[in-house]
Design an enzyme around this catalytic site. Structure first.
Site, PDB file in Angstrom:
ATOM      1  N   GLU A  72     -19.644  -2.438 -24.160  1.00 46.07           N
ATOM      2  CA  GLU A  72     -18.479  -1.609 -24.441  1.00 46.07           C
ATOM      3  C   GLU A  72     -18.432  -0.460 -23.445  1.00 46.07           C
ATOM      4  OE1 GLU A  72     -16.770  -0.931 -28.530  1.00 46.07           O
ATOM      5  OE2 GLU A  72     -17.616   1.045 -28.112  1.00 46.07           O
ATOM      6  N   ASP A 126     -23.351  -1.973 -27.586  1.00 40.75           N
ATOM      7  CA  ASP A 126     -22.556  -0.771 -27.866  1.00 40.75           C
ATOM      8  C   ASP A 126     -23.445   0.400 -27.492  1.00 40.75           C
ATOM      9  OD1 ASP A 126     -20.757   1.122 -28.791  1.00 40.75           O
ATOM     10  OD2 ASP A 126     -21.326   0.864 -30.891  1.00 40.75           O
ATOM     11  N   ASP A 140     -22.914   0.311 -35.763  1.00 38.65           N
ATOM     12  CA  ASP A 140     -23.107   0.165 -34.315  1.00 38.65           C
ATOM     13  C   ASP A 140     -23.528  -1.274 -34.014  1.00 38.65           C
ATOM     14  OD1 ASP A 140     -23.206   3.218 -33.235  1.00 38.65           O
ATOM     15  OD2 ASP A 140     -24.130   3.056 -35.206  1.00 38.65           O
TER      16      ASP A 140
END
Length: 185
Positions: free
Chosen positions: A72, A12, A145
């Site tokens: 992502e 991420d 996260d």
């Protein structure tokens, strides 16, 4: 490692906090190997942050030897400077995988949430809670996260398990093949 066993690293990307998660897939069973965050806010220059991303992602790749990287895709906002910095952070992380011949797949945030919760608009907390149940995680991290990155890896694993497009499949067959993804009331 046999063909049915593989390791996926999920990322991420961020310029202040970057999440990572590593899962091992054994057939259709998933096991969380690691998740955490790379804190970048203590570094004052963007170049130094990019260097730290390279170093830490390289260490994770060396430690876990992933077969694939799932990352992502950036969420597009209004601040162009932030988007450029985020794109650079993502690019540096991807370059680590490219330098080692690791295939990379990108997933939109809504796609990841949909894969984990069934709802593309789910909150970070909902994603984390469902991952905790699906992977039998003892505790959730302070910064979500980390679970976001783990969710990207799990999403990729689920995509690999999905039937080919156009192949009809019943809900009963899906439930029979995925008992770990079904919550019993």
């Amino acid at each position: 490692m046999n063909q049915l066993e593989r390791i996926i690293i999920g990322l991420d990307p961020g310029t202040v906090v970057m999440g990572y998660g590593v899962v091992k897939c054994i057939g259709r069973r998933l096991e969380a190997l690691q998740m955490g965050v790379i804190h970048l806010n203590k570094y004052t220059t963007h170049a130094k942050r990019l260097q730290i991303i390279w170093e830490r992602v390289s260490c994770l790749v060396e430690q876990y030897m992933p077969d694939e990287m799932a990352i992502e895709a950036p969420f597009y906002g209004k601040n162009i400077q932030s988007m450029l910095k985020l794109g650079r952070a993502q690019g540096v992380a991807m370059a680590v995988a490219l330098a080692r011949g690791i295939p990379i797949v990108e997933y939109a945030p809504k796609k990841v949430k949909q894969a984990i919760t069934g709802n593309g608009n789910a909150s970070k907390e909902q994603v984390a809670t469902l991952l905790q149940m699906q992977l039998a995680l003892e505790a959730l991290p302070e910064l979500l996260d980390a679970t976001d990155a783990l969710a990207v890896a799990v999403c990729h694993a689920y995509q690999q398990q999905a039937p080919a497009r156009g192949q009809a499949k019943s809900w009963a067959a899906f439930i029979a093949e995925n008992p770990d993804r079904i919550k019993q009331s």
